[in-house]
Design a protein around this motif. Structure first.
Motif, PDB file in Angstrom:
ATOM      1  N   VAL A  74       0.879  -1.162   0.114  1.00 33.71           N
ATOM      2  CA  VAL A  74      -0.127  -0.154  -0.179  1.00 33.71           C
ATOM      3  C   VAL A  74       0.738   1.190   0.114  1.00 33.71           C
ATOM      4  N   THR A  75       0.635   2.173  -0.857  1.00 33.43           N
ATOM      5  CA  THR A  75       1.429   3.162  -1.099  1.00 33.43           C
ATOM      6  C   THR A  75       0.715   4.535  -0.807  1.00 33.43           C
ATOM      7  N   VAL A  76       1.215   5.597  -0.154  1.00 40.77           N
ATOM      8  CA  VAL A  76       0.528   6.876   0.386  1.00 40.77           C
ATOM      9  C   VAL A  76       1.466   8.055  -0.334  1.00 40.77           C
ATOM     10  N   PHE A  77       0.769   8.928  -0.825  1.00 41.57           N
ATOM     11  CA  PHE A  77       1.476  10.247  -1.401  1.00 41.57           C
ATOM     12  C   PHE A  77       0.813  11.418  -1.299  1.00 41.57           C
ATOM     13  N   ARG A  78       1.556  12.788  -1.319  1.00 41.50           N
ATOM     14  CA  ARG A  78       0.766  13.849  -1.426  1.00 41.50           C
ATOM     15  C   ARG A  78       0.422  13.910  -2.878  1.00 41.50           C
ATOM     16  N   GLY A  79      -0.747  14.955  -3.182  1.00 43.21           N
ATOM     17  CA  GLY A  79      -0.729  15.341  -4.377  1.00 43.21           C
ATOM     18  C   GLY A  79      -1.417  16.764  -4.604  1.00 43.21           C
ATOM     19  N   PHE A  80      -1.615  17.325  -5.955  1.00 41.79           N
ATOM     20  CA  PHE A  80      -2.533  18.487  -5.944  1.00 41.79           C
ATOM     21  C   PHE A  80      -3.332  18.290  -7.398  1.00 41.79           C
ATOM     22  N   ILE A  81      -4.732  18.788  -7.109  1.00 43.55           N
ATOM     23  CA  ILE A  81      -5.499  18.299  -8.323  1.00 43.55           C
ATOM     24  C   ILE A  81      -5.982  19.704  -8.923  1.00 43.55           C
ATOM     25  N   GLU A  82      -6.811  19.537  -9.839  1.00 44.15           N
ATOM     26  CA  GLU A  82      -7.456  20.731 -10.723  1.00 44.15           C
ATOM     27  C   GLU A  82      -8.496  20.092 -11.256  1.00 44.15           C
ATOM     28  N   GLY A  83      -9.579  21.028 -11.919  1.00 51.95           N
ATOM     29  CA  GLY A  83     -10.882  20.528 -12.515  1.00 51.95           C
ATOM     30  C   GLY A  83     -11.924  21.076 -11.835  1.00 51.95           C
ATOM     31  N   ALA A  84     -13.421  20.814 -12.084  1.00 46.37           N
ATOM     32  CA  ALA A  84     -14.421  21.429 -11.469  1.00 46.37           C
ATOM     33  C   ALA A  84     -14.646  21.353 -10.070  1.00 46.37           C
ATOM     34  N   GLY A  85     -14.931  22.562  -9.338  1.00 47.54           N
ATOM     35  CA  GLY A  85     -14.799  22.313  -7.940  1.00 47.54           C
ATOM     36  C   GLY A  85     -13.794  22.549  -7.112  1.00 47.54           C
ATOM     37  N   LEU A  94      -4.075  13.927   0.538  1.00 48.38           N
ATOM     38  CA  LEU A  94      -3.149  12.714   0.415  1.00 48.38           C
ATOM     39  C   LEU A  94      -4.065  11.508  -0.110  1.00 48.38           C
ATOM     40  N   TRP A  95      -3.290  10.735  -0.770  1.00 49.39           N
ATOM     41  CA  TRP A  95      -4.002   9.498  -1.751  1.00 49.39           C
ATOM     42  C   TRP A  95      -3.228   8.335  -0.999  1.00 49.39           C
ATOM     43  N   LYS A  96      -3.817   7.158  -1.356  1.00 48.03           N
ATOM     44  CA  LYS A  96      -3.633   5.856  -1.132  1.00 48.03           C
ATOM     45  C   LYS A  96      -3.871   4.968  -2.387  1.00 48.03           C
ATOM     46  N   TYR A  97      -2.833   4.264  -2.692  1.00 52.14           N
ATOM     47  CA  TYR A  97      -2.835   3.051  -3.515  1.00 52.14           C
ATOM     48  C   TYR A  97      -2.687   1.947  -2.969  1.00 52.14           C
ATOM     49  N   ASP A  98      -3.826   0.984  -3.430  1.00 55.18           N
ATOM     50  CA  ASP A  98      -3.840  -0.521  -2.640  1.00 55.18           C
ATOM     51  C   ASP A  98      -3.700  -1.481  -3.774  1.00 55.18           C
ATOM     52  N   PRO A  99      -2.650  -1.982  -3.972  1.00 54.48           N
ATOM     53  CA  PRO A  99      -2.718  -3.174  -5.304  1.00 54.48           C
ATOM     54  C   PRO A  99      -3.868  -4.021  -5.247  1.00 54.48           C
ATOM     55  N   ASP A 100      -4.681  -4.136  -4.392  1.00 57.68           N
ATOM     56  CA  ASP A 100      -6.115  -4.850  -4.509  1.00 57.68           C
ATOM     57  C   ASP A 100      -7.244  -4.018  -4.664  1.00 57.68           C
ATOM     58  N   ALA A 101      -7.155  -2.614  -4.360  1.00 60.95           N
ATOM     59  CA  ALA A 101      -8.361  -1.886  -4.392  1.00 60.95           C
ATOM     60  C   ALA A 101      -8.161  -0.677  -5.390  1.00 60.95           C
ATOM     61  N   GLY A 102      -6.909  -0.401  -5.586  1.00 66.53           N
ATOM     62  CA  GLY A 102      -6.720   0.748  -6.603  1.00 66.53           C
ATOM     63  C   GLY A 102      -6.404   2.090  -5.615  1.00 66.53           C
ATOM     64  N   LEU A 103      -6.695   3.188  -6.232  1.00 66.35           N
ATOM     65  CA  LEU A 103      -6.600   4.542  -5.843  1.00 66.35           C
ATOM     66  C   LEU A 103      -7.701   5.186  -5.202  1.00 66.35           C
ATOM     67  N   SER A 104      -7.377   5.770  -3.889  1.00 69.85           N
ATOM     68  CA  SER A 104      -8.379   6.461  -3.203  1.00 69.85           C
ATOM     69  C   SER A 104      -7.937   7.815  -2.589  1.00 69.85           C
TER      70      SER A 104
END
Length: 186
Positions: A74-85, A94-104
């Motif tokens: 399971v990987t965690v990281f910081r990020g920035f976003i753009e788009g509606a709202g 902060l995001w989490k990537y789980d090899p079994d569940a994907g990105l959240s």
């Protein structure tokens, strides 16, 4: 980042050698399943918000040094976003990537800073950590609650409480959020 089982999480960038331009950048994971793209510039960032994508800033210094990985991959990281709202109050998280569940998405600017009534997160200034149980610890800047109509006797106290503060939180795998400390705590 490399865990004890040999799973790797890393920043990568592709480049067009002839034009000498960056084609893509993002975070990747490599393990027994092979190579997987975790998150990429202009790629989907929040599954429940179509059109909200990772900003290229997520994959530049200092954020490019961010991914951390636990024993389960399971990987965690910081990020920035753009788009509606998306605006200045909620453009990072902060995001989490789980090899079994994907990105959240774990947390985002504007979310409630649990343990401080009425406070909201602003940003996440340091690399988060994740243990083998899946607990994620992180530093965050936050705005305390502001009394909309302070009394004359509380005006001085309210003024000293406004501004940007720093604290540390722990997010459990099931989603519970716990405030560990705030600068200035006794």
């Amino acid at each position: 980042a490399v865990n004890g089982g040999g799973r790797v999480a890393f920043f990568g960038r592709t480049r067009d050698k002839e034009l000498e331009i960056v084609q893509d950048s993002g975070f990747y994971a490599y393990g027994a399943e092979g190579l997987a793209s975790i998150a990429a510039a202009a790629g989907p960032a929040i599954s429940s918000e179509p059109g909200v994508v990772f900003n290229a800033q997520s994959f530049e210094a200092p954020c490019a040094d961010d991914p951390v990985v636990n024993a389960a991959g399971v990987t965690v990281f910081r990020g920035f976003i753009e788009g509606a709202g998306v605006n200045e109050t909620n453009l990072n998280g902060l995001w989490k990537y789980d090899p079994d569940a994907g990105l959240s998405l774990l947390l985002r600017g504007g979310d409630a800073a649990t343990g401080i009534p009425g406070a909201t997160f602003i940003s996440f200034p340091a690399i988060p950590t994740i243990n083998n149980a899946g607990d994620t610890a992180f530093l965050a800047f936050y705005h305390p609650a502001i009394d909309a109509a302070p009394s004359a006797s509380s005006a001085l106290a309210t003024t000293t409480q406004q501004g940007i503060h720093l604290g540390m939180w722990l997010r459990r795998p099931a989603g519970e959020l716990q405030s560990l400390f705030k600068l200035g705590d006794p």
